[in-house]
Design a protein around this motif. Structure first.
Motif, short mmCIF file in Angstrom:
data_model
loop_
_atom_site.label_atom_id
_atom_site.label_comp_id
_atom_site.label_asym_id
_atom_site.label_seq_id
_atom_site.Cartn_x
_atom_site.Cartn_y
_atom_site.Cartn_z
N ARG A 45 0.87 -1.31 -0.07
CA ARG A 45 -0.12 0.10 -0.29
C ARG A 45 0.61 1.11 -0.17
NH1 ARG A 45 -2.63 -3.97 1.21
NH2 ARG A 45 -5.12 -4.39 0.63
N ARG A 46 0.29 2.34 -0.61
CA ARG A 46 1.29 4.07 -1.12
C ARG A 46 0.16 4.39 -0.11
NH1 ARG A 46 6.08 4.20 -3.83
NH2 ARG A 46 6.54 2.01 -5.13
N ILE A 173 -11.57 -14.50 14.71
CA ILE A 173 -11.17 -13.25 15.25
C ILE A 173 -12.19 -12.20 14.40
CG2 ILE A 173 -8.77 -14.15 16.01
CD1 ILE A 173 -8.75 -11.49 13.01
N GLY A 174 -11.77 -11.10 14.96
CA GLY A 174 -12.18 -10.16 14.90
C GLY A 174 -11.00 -8.66 15.32
N CYS A 175 -10.91 -7.74 14.54
CA CYS A 175 -10.23 -6.27 14.96
C CYS A 175 -9.99 -5.42 14.65
CB CYS A 175 -9.03 -7.10 15.44
SG CYS A 175 -7.55 -7.18 13.87
N GLU A 176 -9.78 -4.20 14.84
CA GLU A 176 -9.09 -2.80 13.94
C GLU A 176 -7.92 -2.98 13.93
OE1 GLU A 176 -10.13 0.64 15.81
OE2 GLU A 176 -12.31 0.42 15.72
N PHE A 177 -6.82 -3.01 12.55
CA PHE A 177 -5.77 -2.96 12.15
C PHE A 177 -4.55 -1.41 11.70
CE2 PHE A 177 -8.26 -4.88 9.41
CZ PHE A 177 -7.80 -4.22 7.72
N ASP A 178 -3.61 -1.60 11.75
CA ASP A 178 -2.74 -0.26 11.09
C ASP A 178 -2.04 -1.01 10.36
OD1 ASP A 178 -4.23 1.70 12.75
OD2 ASP A 178 -2.37 1.19 14.38
N VAL A 179 -1.67 -0.41 9.38
CA VAL A 179 -0.22 -0.80 7.95
C VAL A 179 0.59 0.11 8.21
CG1 VAL A 179 -0.16 -0.40 6.05
CG2 VAL A 179 -1.89 -0.11 6.48
N PRO A 180 1.67 -1.23 8.84
CA PRO A 180 3.12 -0.84 9.00
C PRO A 180 3.62 0.16 7.50
CG PRO A 180 3.01 -3.07 8.22
CD PRO A 180 1.47 -2.36 8.60
N VAL A 181 4.21 1.04 7.82
CA VAL A 181 4.43 1.58 7.04
C VAL A 181 5.86 2.46 6.83
CG1 VAL A 181 2.52 2.34 5.75
CG2 VAL A 181 3.10 4.51 7.73
N PRO A 204 5.00 11.16 0.49
CA PRO A 204 4.42 9.83 0.02
C PRO A 204 4.90 8.96 1.05
CG PRO A 204 6.59 10.38 -0.71
CD PRO A 204 6.18 11.74 -0.59
N VAL A 205 4.26 7.94 1.26
CA VAL A 205 4.21 7.06 2.70
C VAL A 205 4.06 5.78 2.00
CG1 VAL A 205 3.46 6.28 4.41
CG2 VAL A 205 3.35 8.49 4.59
N ILE A 206 4.61 4.90 2.34
CA ILE A 206 4.60 3.44 1.48
C ILE A 206 4.29 2.47 2.89
CG2 ILE A 206 7.09 3.21 1.34
CD1 ILE A 206 6.72 1.65 -1.35
N GLU A 207 4.17 0.90 2.41
CA GLU A 207 3.35 -0.07 3.48
C GLU A 207 5.04 -0.56 3.46
OE1 GLU A 207 0.89 -4.26 3.93
OE2 GLU A 207 0.86 -2.38 2.94
N VAL A 208 5.59 -1.07 4.36
CA VAL A 208 6.74 -1.85 4.28
C VAL A 208 6.30 -3.07 5.48
CG1 VAL A 208 8.45 0.02 5.47
CG2 VAL A 208 7.20 -1.73 7.22
N ARG A 209 7.51 -4.46 4.81
CA ARG A 209 7.09 -5.50 4.84
C ARG A 209 7.92 -6.08 6.04
NH1 ARG A 209 3.33 -6.58 1.62
NH2 ARG A 209 3.95 -6.92 -1.00
#
Length: 210
Positions: A45-46, A173-181, A204-209
């Motif tokens: 994700r970007r 399961i169920g939850c809210e979550f963030d993206v690591p970027v 610009p912000v980009i997702e990290v593995r």
């Protein structure tokens, strides 16, 4: 790369532009047919953090956050307002939202994930950054309580049960979550005159593995 377990201000990410990116390699054959392949198992994700800025106070907050992360050096959490729950956007998170698989009587650790479905096709996404206090879990359709029955690592997205779920018991399961970027630039340029005129900087912000 270090990762800071802190969320980019949600008030600034609201209104930002972004979403999933795929990488597809296409080879056109001599007869006009195509062969398509992808080296990525999951989307990346970007986002553009600049589009959420609405005031000079927002600019100051962005610069402070950028400096504290030392530009691209350190990762952080990002709330994707278009996709931050394991359920539909209009619904509340519940313990039956997503299936993580079935118990084998031995395994106690499971990785949180979200499955996207369209027709007969589906794609699974690892959830590495669940939001603390939002995770709910069930075994065989019955919700089980946190702390007593299970615990979750909000830095990795792994849920650990106190005892192995029974053979064939579905874990959900169920939850809210963030993206690591991380920031995808080491330079933030802001013109106060331009900002007052309605222009915003591109950040610009980009997702990290992980």
């Amino acid at each position: 790369m270090a990762f800071h377990e802190i969320r980019f201000p949600a008030t600034l990410s609201f209104g930002s532009l972004g979403g999933p990116e795929r990488r597809t390699e296409i080879v056109t054959l001599a007869n006009g047919f195509e062969e398509r392949n992808t080296p990525w198992a999951q989307a990346r994700r970007r986002y553009d953090a600049g589009l959420g800025l609405r005031s000079l106070d927002d600019v100051e907050q962005l610069i402070a956050f950028f400096e504290a992360r030392q530009g691209m050096l350190h990762g952080f959490r990002w709330k994707d307002w278009a996709d931050f729950k394991t359920c539909r956007a209009s619904q509340a998170v519940g313990p039956l939202d997503q299936s993580l698989g079935f118990g084998d009587g031995v395994s106690t650790v499971f990785q949180l994930s979200k499955t996207y479905r369209s027709g007969e096709w589906a794609s699974a996404r690892v959830i590495a950054k669940p939001v603390a206090g939002t995770v709910r879990a069930a075994i065989g359709g019955t919700e089980v309580g946190e702390a007593v029955e299970w615990s979750v690592d909000t830095a990795s997205g792994q849920i650990t049960f106190a005892s192995p779920p029974g053979v064939g018991a579905e874990i959900t399961i169920g939850c809210e979550f963030d993206v690591p970027v991380r920031f995808d630039t080491d330079l933030v340029q802001v013109s106060i005159a331009s900002f007052k005129a309605g222009a915003v900087p591109k950040v610009p912000v980009i997702e990290v593995r992980q």
